[in-house]
Design an enzyme around this catalytic site. Structure first.
Site, PDB file in Angstrom:
ATOM      1  N   SER A  31       2.589  -3.658  -4.826  1.00  0.00           N
ATOM      2  CA  SER A  31       3.629  -3.913  -5.812  1.00  0.00           C
ATOM      3  C   SER A  31       3.118  -3.848  -7.250  1.00  0.00           C
ATOM      4  O   SER A  31       3.790  -3.314  -8.129  1.00  0.00           O
ATOM      5  CB  SER A  31       4.272  -5.280  -5.542  1.00  0.00           C
ATOM      6  OG  SER A  31       3.299  -6.306  -5.585  1.00  0.00           O
ATOM      7  N   LYS A  60      -3.568 -14.848  -8.150  1.00  0.00           N
ATOM      8  CA  LYS A  60      -4.489 -14.168  -7.231  1.00  0.00           C
ATOM      9  C   LYS A  60      -5.934 -14.636  -7.393  1.00  0.00           C
ATOM     10  O   LYS A  60      -6.789 -14.304  -6.576  1.00  0.00           O
ATOM     11  CB  LYS A  60      -4.402 -12.651  -7.443  1.00  0.00           C
ATOM     12  CG  LYS A  60      -3.028 -12.061  -7.183  1.00  0.00           C
ATOM     13  CD  LYS A  60      -2.611 -12.199  -5.733  1.00  0.00           C
ATOM     14  CE  LYS A  60      -1.190 -11.713  -5.495  1.00  0.00           C
ATOM     15  NZ  LYS A  60      -1.002 -10.297  -5.799  1.00  0.00           N
ATOM     16  N   GLU A 118      -8.232   2.943  -0.269  1.00  0.00           N
ATOM     17  CA  GLU A 118      -8.473   2.232  -1.523  1.00  0.00           C
ATOM     18  C   GLU A 118      -9.962   2.070  -1.791  1.00  0.00           C
ATOM     19  O   GLU A 118     -10.430   2.271  -2.920  1.00  0.00           O
ATOM     20  CB  GLU A 118      -7.794   0.862  -1.491  1.00  0.00           C
ATOM     21  CG  GLU A 118      -6.282   0.920  -1.598  1.00  0.00           C
ATOM     22  CD  GLU A 118      -5.611  -0.419  -1.408  1.00  0.00           C
ATOM     23  OE1 GLU A 118      -4.483  -0.591  -1.901  1.00  0.00           O
ATOM     24  OE2 GLU A 118      -6.211  -1.307  -0.764  1.00  0.00           O
ATOM     25  N   GLY A 159      -1.462  -4.442   1.829  1.00  0.00           N
ATOM     26  CA  GLY A 159      -0.507  -3.346   1.964  1.00  0.00           C
ATOM     27  C   GLY A 159      -0.904  -2.317   3.000  1.00  0.00           C
ATOM     28  O   GLY A 159      -0.184  -1.336   3.205  1.00  0.00           O
ATOM     29  N   LYS A 173      -8.688  -7.039  -0.346  1.00  0.00           N
ATOM     30  CA  LYS A 173      -7.623  -6.058  -0.469  1.00  0.00           C
ATOM     31  C   LYS A 173      -7.204  -5.604   0.925  1.00  0.00           C
ATOM     32  O   LYS A 173      -7.932  -5.798   1.881  1.00  0.00           O
ATOM     33  CB  LYS A 173      -8.079  -4.847  -1.293  1.00  0.00           C
ATOM     34  CG  LYS A 173      -8.249  -5.171  -2.785  1.00  0.00           C
ATOM     35  CD  LYS A 173      -8.682  -3.976  -3.596  1.00  0.00           C
ATOM     36  CE  LYS A 173      -7.834  -2.760  -3.390  1.00  0.00           C
ATOM     37  NZ  LYS A 173      -6.390  -2.991  -3.681  1.00  0.00           N
ATOM     38  N   GLY A 174      -6.032  -5.016   0.979  1.00  0.00           N
ATOM     39  CA  GLY A 174      -5.564  -4.481   2.251  1.00  0.00           C
ATOM     40  C   GLY A 174      -4.294  -5.102   2.758  1.00  0.00           C
ATOM     41  O   GLY A 174      -3.840  -4.779   3.852  1.00  0.00           O
ATOM     42  N   ASP A 219      -6.102  -0.625  -9.438  1.00  0.00           N
ATOM     43  CA  ASP A 219      -5.480  -1.082  -8.195  1.00  0.00           C
ATOM     44  C   ASP A 219      -5.244  -2.582  -8.276  1.00  0.00           C
ATOM     45  O   ASP A 219      -5.814  -3.263  -9.132  1.00  0.00           O
ATOM     46  CB  ASP A 219      -6.395  -0.748  -7.012  1.00  0.00           C
ATOM     47  CG  ASP A 219      -5.659  -0.655  -5.692  1.00  0.00           C
ATOM     48  OD1 ASP A 219      -4.470  -1.046  -5.635  1.00  0.00           O
ATOM     49  OD2 ASP A 219      -6.264  -0.186  -4.706  1.00  0.00           O
TER      50      ASP A 219
END
Length: 261
Positions: free
Chosen positions: A35, A129, A111, A105, A102-103, A89
């Site tokens: 997002s 975050k 990535e 999504g 991360k991940g 990112d």
């Protein structure tokens, strides 16, 4: 359609808008997934359309590629680019050393490949975050489909010797079917609660047969741009050791196109 942005979306927007300023004419740019990264793609598309910015983007997922084309960004593959000037990112979590999870999504493999093929990685995120220790967000591990249950069991057994608070795992689902990544793999989410040694865990996971990649990004991120709903942004550069606070104009942000990414 246009909608009034929620406070969290305003924070994502200002971080993306500020990070877009790092992109210069002629750059080859890695475009993240999620997002917050979608806001970045829209901001860059606006510069391409209104200011004649010329860039080539390497998307980290099929949905980012579609959005980039929709807003007028030239899309190329990493093989075409060979090396990137910059990747921007989002992140699911980041700590004070700018290590990331991360991940969320589902695009962690592409990535990580794109981020490590870049001169610089910039992370865009809202203030929520940031964490003291990674691990509250489930850690994604991408695994091949063949023997995934065995791989999952091996991961859980290995976690016994790791300095983590939780050791359960779940196969990521898409409705009543397993979620499948762009590369045709499954994702196993590790519910660890807290990770004390991120570097060790990342290395151990990637040594397991069946594991393709994990969502720990260690020593990859160079800069984090943290957005707040009132337009304040904080830019932290871990290499320069600097922290800058700035104020972004969010006066027209409520009229931006929102597609629910």
């Amino acid at each position: 359609m246009t909608v009034e942005l929620s406070p969290i979306d305003r924070a994502k927007f200002v971080s993306a808008k500020r990070a877009a300023e790092f992109v210069e004419d002629g750059m080859r740019v890695g475009l993240g997934t999620g997002s917050t990264a979608a806001w970045l793609v829209r901001c860059l598309g606006e510069r391409v359309r209104d200011n004649g910015l010329r860039i080539r983007g390497v998307p980290t997922s099929a949905r980012t590629a579609k959005l980039a084309r929709d807003v007028g960004i030239e899309v190329i593959t990493l093989d075409d680019a060979r090396w990137l000037d910059l990747t921007i990112d989002g992140a699911d979590e980041f700590d004070q050393e700018l290590n990331l999870i991360k991940g969320g999504g589902g695009a962690l493999l592409q990535e990580k490949i794109v981020a490590t093929a870049s001169d610089q990685m910039i992370v865009i995120a809202d203030a929520a975050k940031e964490v003291e220790s990674l691990g509250a967000f489930p850690l994604p591990v991408e695994v091949i489909k063949f023997g995934w249950r065995t791989t999952q069991a091996l991961i859980e057994e290995t976690l016994i010797s790791m300095d983590v608070m939780g050791r359960t795992s779940t196969l990521r689902m898409n409705g009543d079917q397993p979620y499948v990544t762009d590369e045709g793999n499954y994702i196993i989410d590790l519910h660890l609660n807290r990770i004390e040694n991120t570097r060790q865990l990342a290395l151990v996971l990637n040594q397991m047969p069946g594991v393709v990649e994990n969502g720990l990004f260690v020593d990859i991120c160079d800069v984090v741009v943290i957005g707040n709903s009132d337009g304040r942004v904080e830019v932290r550069d871990i290499n320069e050791g600097t922290v800058r606070e700035e104020q972004m104009d969010v006066g027209d942000s409520d009229n931006l196109f929102v597609d629910g990414d």
